[in-house]
Design an enzyme around this catalytic site. Structure first.
Site, PDB file in Angstrom:
ATOM      1  N   HIS A  37     -58.376  12.650   3.141  1.00  0.00           N
ATOM      2  CA  HIS A  37     -58.313  13.109   4.531  1.00  0.00           C
ATOM      3  C   HIS A  37     -59.398  12.454   5.381  1.00  0.00           C
ATOM      4  CE1 HIS A  37     -56.970  15.476   7.872  1.00  0.00           C
ATOM      5  NE2 HIS A  37     -58.252  15.569   8.200  1.00  0.00           N
ATOM      6  N   ASP A  41     -58.941  10.467   8.828  1.00  0.00           N
ATOM      7  CA  ASP A  41     -59.724  10.700  10.047  1.00  0.00           C
ATOM      8  C   ASP A  41     -60.344   9.403  10.581  1.00  0.00           C
ATOM      9  OD1 ASP A  41     -59.320  13.435  10.327  1.00  0.00           O
ATOM     10  OD2 ASP A  41     -61.154  13.988   9.270  1.00  0.00           O
ATOM     11  N   HIS A  69     -55.304  12.528  13.941  1.00  0.00           N
ATOM     12  CA  HIS A  69     -54.256  12.370  12.920  1.00  0.00           C
ATOM     13  C   HIS A  69     -53.040  11.647  13.488  1.00  0.00           C
ATOM     14  CE1 HIS A  69     -56.143  16.276  11.164  1.00  0.00           C
ATOM     15  NE2 HIS A  69     -56.928  15.233  11.008  1.00  0.00           N
ATOM     16  N   HIS A 116     -66.428  12.830  12.826  1.00  0.00           N
ATOM     17  CA  HIS A 116     -65.838  12.271  14.046  1.00  0.00           C
ATOM     18  C   HIS A 116     -66.887  11.692  14.990  1.00  0.00           C
ATOM     19  CE1 HIS A 116     -61.967  13.591  12.806  1.00  0.00           C
ATOM     20  NE2 HIS A 116     -62.358  14.842  12.721  1.00  0.00           N
TER      21      HIS A 116
HETATM   22 ZN   LIG Z   1     -58.822  15.382  10.162  1.00  0.00          ZN
END
Ligand SMILES: [Zn+2]
Length: 301
Positions: free
Chosen positions: A233, A237, A77, A260
């Site tokens: 969001h 990311d 973030h 991720h």
């Molecule tokens: Zn995040």
């Protein structure tokens, strides 16, 4: 040509790590041109880990960096805020391994960076301009980047959950659109996963103060900041994870059901695929129009 930028002064705050639950002091400090974003552990004698794909290590519901035995967790973030606000160089000093989660979004980092102020440096910024498509598919997860004159992100998510089935959004990223439409979107998770994560030593600092928690009949938090806060969001990311390539990207990033691990694998693949991009000193070629007024004011400040 756009000049590289750094912070005008040092700024600090305190918080807790989402996964570790540990208290941490975060200081954002100015840094020289071409030094990039570097994380520094004040509790380990100032050892540093650069924010680079080559140092990715430890992906578990967040993006971690590792150099030798020095770890930095949950960097995404903050990195999204730096790249989106055009901060190319900074030192991020931490008193424990995990970047504080703040309110689960990038809005507090935007506030810190704006409070510190932004200063131009004397070297040109180089953008990574996509020339040919690059893509990775892993089962039903996919991420790709296509040539475009701007940095755009399209993200779609799909979950087998009654409260969150499918969301999709496309956004052209500018400093303004990031600050208003993406930075405030918070981390989210499913209530049914929380207990399992805690047993694994994760989400120990998690609460309704820093994450949206989705139960069987709705979100446990009072309100969402956007109807589609979840997909926003995910855009946050992926911007942060792709910042690990070390240059702002000029291209259209398209992701479906990523996380991720996929984002950072893709960042590595993009860097490896050197025939598919080039480094340029201006976002659009050729540069015909003068800088917008706001940009010009910032450049001479
Ligand atoms: Zn995040």
């Amino acid at each position: 040509m756009h000049l590289q930028r750094t912070l005008r002064r040092t700024i600090a705050c305190a918080g807790i790590g989402l996964h570790s639950g540990k208290k941490v002091t975060l200081s954002l400090k100015p840094a020289a041109a071409d030094s990039g974003i570097r994380f520094r552990r004040s509790d380990l004698g100032g050892q540093e880990v650069p924010a680079a794909v080559s140092h990715v290590g430890g992906i578990n519901h967040a993006t971690g960096l590792m150099r030798d035995t020095v770890r930095i967790d949950t960097v995404e973030h903050l990195l999204a805020a730096f790249v989106s606000l055009g901060v190319d160089n900074a030192v991020v000093e931490l008193s424990s391994p995990e970047v504080p989660i703040m309110d689960g979004s990038a809005a507090p980092f935007v506030y810190l960076i704006q409070e510190a102020g932004i200063k131009p440096l004397s070297s040109a910024r180089r953008y990574l301009k996509i020339l040919r498509p690059i893509s990775v598919t892993r089962g039903d997860k996919r991420i790709a980047v296509y040539p475009s004159d701007h940095f755009k992100v399209t993200y779609s998510i799909a979950f087998d959950h009654p409260m969150l089935r499918h969301q999709s959004r496309t956004i052209r990223l500018t400093e303004e659109s990031f600050v208003e439409e993406i930075a405030p979107a918070r981390t989210f998770g499913f209530l049914e996963d929380v207990e399992m994560m805690r047993q694994q030593g994760l989400a120990l600092g998690g609460s309704l103060e820093n994450a949206i928690v989705i139960g069987d009949t709705g979100v446990l938090n009072n309100a969402l900041r956007f109807d589609d806060e979840f997909v926003r969001h995910k855009i946050l990311d992926v911007i942060g994870d792709m910042a690990l390539v070390g240059h702002p990207i000029i291209g259209h990033l398209v992701a479906h059901r990523g996380g991720h691990a996929l984002h950072t694998q893709f960042a590595a693949q993009v860097l490896d695929d050197q025939d598919s991009w080039t480094l340029v000193e201006a976002p659009a070629q050729p540069v015909a129009a003068p800088l917008p007024a706001a940009e010009a004011v910032r450049a001479v400040n």
